[in-house]
Design an enzyme around this catalytic site. Structure first.
Site, PDB file in Angstrom:
ATOM      1  CB  SER A 134      17.231   3.608 -43.825  1.00 50.00           C
ATOM      2  OG  SER A 134      16.212   2.768 -44.356  1.00 50.00           O
TER       3      SER A 134
ATOM      4  CB  THR B 225     -13.310  22.842 -50.743  1.00 49.55           C
ATOM      5  OG1 THR B 225     -13.647  23.040 -52.122  1.00 49.55           O
ATOM      6  CG2 THR B 225     -13.198  24.208 -50.069  1.00 49.55           C
ATOM      7  CG  HIS B 226     -14.765  18.392 -51.314  1.00 51.41           C
ATOM      8  ND1 HIS B 226     -15.538  17.566 -50.525  1.00 51.41           N
ATOM      9  CD2 HIS B 226     -15.465  19.547 -51.448  1.00 51.41           C
ATOM     10  CE1 HIS B 226     -16.662  18.187 -50.213  1.00 51.41           C
ATOM     11  NE2 HIS B 226     -16.641  19.393 -50.756  1.00 51.41           N
TER      12      HIS B 226
ATOM     13  CG  HIS C 112      -2.042   0.947   1.167  1.00 50.08           C
ATOM     14  ND1 HIS C 112      -1.875   2.316   1.145  1.00 50.08           N
ATOM     15  CD2 HIS C 112      -3.390   0.722   1.135  1.00 50.08           C
ATOM     16  CE1 HIS C 112      -3.062   2.898   1.099  1.00 50.08           C
ATOM     17  NE2 HIS C 112      -4.008   1.957   1.087  1.00 50.08           N
TER      18      HIS C 112
ATOM     19  CD  GLU D  70       4.931  11.292 -42.027  1.00 50.52           C
ATOM     20  OE1 GLU D  70       4.609  11.123 -43.225  1.00 50.52           O
ATOM     21  OE2 GLU D  70       5.961  10.806 -41.530  1.00 50.52           O
TER      22      GLU D  70
END
Length: 428
Positions: free
Chosen positions: A263, A140-141, A68, A275
């Site tokens: 790499s 847009t879209h 505890h 990202e």
């Protein structure tokens, strides 16, 4: 680059040392309150305040037997105090100390988050003003729409951060509560005045009512305001990622000397920081879900919440701080490619002016649907530059002169109210 993450003040808040020190503060203030009630003598209080200290190694050793943490903490501190240690934790239950201390830690955490969010807002506002008049294609879209400016794109993020700051302030207010009300919140072994004193001394408000714990909707709000801020950072990072793409190449995150993007492929400059922010935002949302599940417990309290909180509280707090430092670095050092911006503005060969000319035709008396069909037919079937084709269209010529067409088909036509929008943020 890594240096900007070192010596994180946020990390220190979630170390055992800081937690136990805050728990000790709660214990000390409780003893002071009992002293004012006459339970603890001045000499005993002096012994408690001067000899009581945190020994993490001793606490962990004692915990091996007690299983505890709070019991081990109290035993360890009391042993160092000596005879007067018997008054430590008098009338308290573990959560009186844990939850009140946790509120202090979460409050300190939010203060750091608010500070860094304000720093980010300043950086974004500076960049927005720098690129206020840099015309860029709006999408847009994912498809070319009408021109806007890079400054307006960034200013939109500033406005969202302002709402994040409002939410953070509300979360700070809501988490700044403590409880010293005993095992099930009835003050059976402690006077309510003790709670008032302790909370006042610690800069907290006493909960109007509590069970064994502070209710976890407060914690859920803490996670919510952090997750929402994470969403905003993801929104910024995602836009940078899109603009960073090879096919677009208008805005890129910084790429340092010696950095490698792949790499295997030497030519790569990947938006890895952006990202990373998008990925970490998912973790924040996941932790929010756990915190919401923690609001429903058995009766006056069970322990199903505490195990997950030991993970998600430091994780979300440190993650959002890490993300804020990352995004500050990115937006401070973004690379703007004006050549590509101009190239992309020209890709549609003027089709982006179709709405303006449609409305000009309507102003001159043409029916809206007819004007729409005319502009759509020209833009979808044209070979050549839109403005040149419109100028020689016999139907258009009956309504608009070449001068009127040219005047309407300029980027300045679309940016005439930019200053008005920016003036709304003059006090930001």
């Amino acid at each position: 680059m890594i240096e900007r993450y070192c010596l994180s003040p946020m990390k220190e808040l979630w170390e055992d040392e800081y937690k136990f020190q805050k728990m000790l503060e709660v214990e000390f203030k409780t003893c002071e309150a009992w002293s004012k009630k006459g339970l603890i003598s001045e000499s005993d209080l002096k012994e408690i305040l001067t000899k009581g200290e945190v020994d993490i190694k001793d606490i962990r050793e004692r915990e091996k037997t007690s299983h505890h943490e709070t019991v081990a903490f109290v035993e360890s501190v009391a042993a160092k105090i000596g005879k007067s240690g018997k008054y430590l934790h008098y009338g308290l239950t573990s959560s009186d100390v844990l939850d009140t201390a946790q509120s202090l830690i979460m409050r300190d955490s939010l203060l750091i988050i608010i500070k860094e969010t304000k720093n980010l807002k300043k950086i974004l506002l500076k960049q927005a003003r720098k690129y206020k008049n840099l015309v860029i294609i709006g999408r847009t879209h994912g498809v070319h729409a009408e021109p806007t400016t890079l400054g307006l794109k960034i200013l939109l993020w500033v406005y969202e951060l302002e709402r994040d700051l409002e939410r953070l302030d509300a979360g700070l207010k809501n988490i700044s509560f403590g409880k010293i009300s005993g095992s099930v919140g009835t003050y059976s072994q402690i006077d309510p005045s003790i709670e008032k004193y302790v909370c006042r001394e610690l800069g907290l408000k006493p909960a109007k009512i509590s069970s064994q714990i502070l209710q976890r909707d407060r914690y859920a709000e803490y996670f919510f305001v952090i997750a929402m801020l994470g969403n905003t950072l993801e929104k910024i990072a995602l836009e940078i990622r899109h603009l960073h793409r090879t096919e677009v190449g208008e805005v890129m995150e910084p790429f340092e000397l010696g950095q490698k993007g792949s790499s295997s492929m030497p030519h790569k400059k990947n938006p890895v920081l952006s990202e990373r922010i998008c990925g970490l935002a998912r973790v924040l949302r996941g932790n929010l879900g756990i915190s919401m599940e923690n609001t429903s417990l058995w009766h006056e309290r069970d322990m199903s919440h505490s195990s997950s909180e030991r993970i998600i509280l430091p994780d979300s707090s440190c993650l959002i701080h890490f993300m804020l430092i990352d995004i500050q670095y990115i937006v401070s050092n973004i690379v703007v490619n004006e050549v590509n911006i101009q190239r992309n503005l020209s890709l549609s060969e003027g089709k982006i002016f179709s709405q303006t000319l449609m409305l000009k035709l309507v102003e001159k008396g043409m029916k809206k649907e007819k004007a729409y069909r005319l502009m759509q037919d020209i833009s979808l079937n044209m070979e050549g530059k839109f403005v040149d084709i419109v100028k020689i269209n016999p139907t258009v010529k009956r309504y608009l002169s070449e001068n009127e067409i040219e005047k309407a088909c300029t980027y300045q036509y679309y940016t005439k109210h930019i200053n008005d929008i920016f003036r709304r943020f003059s006090k930001s």
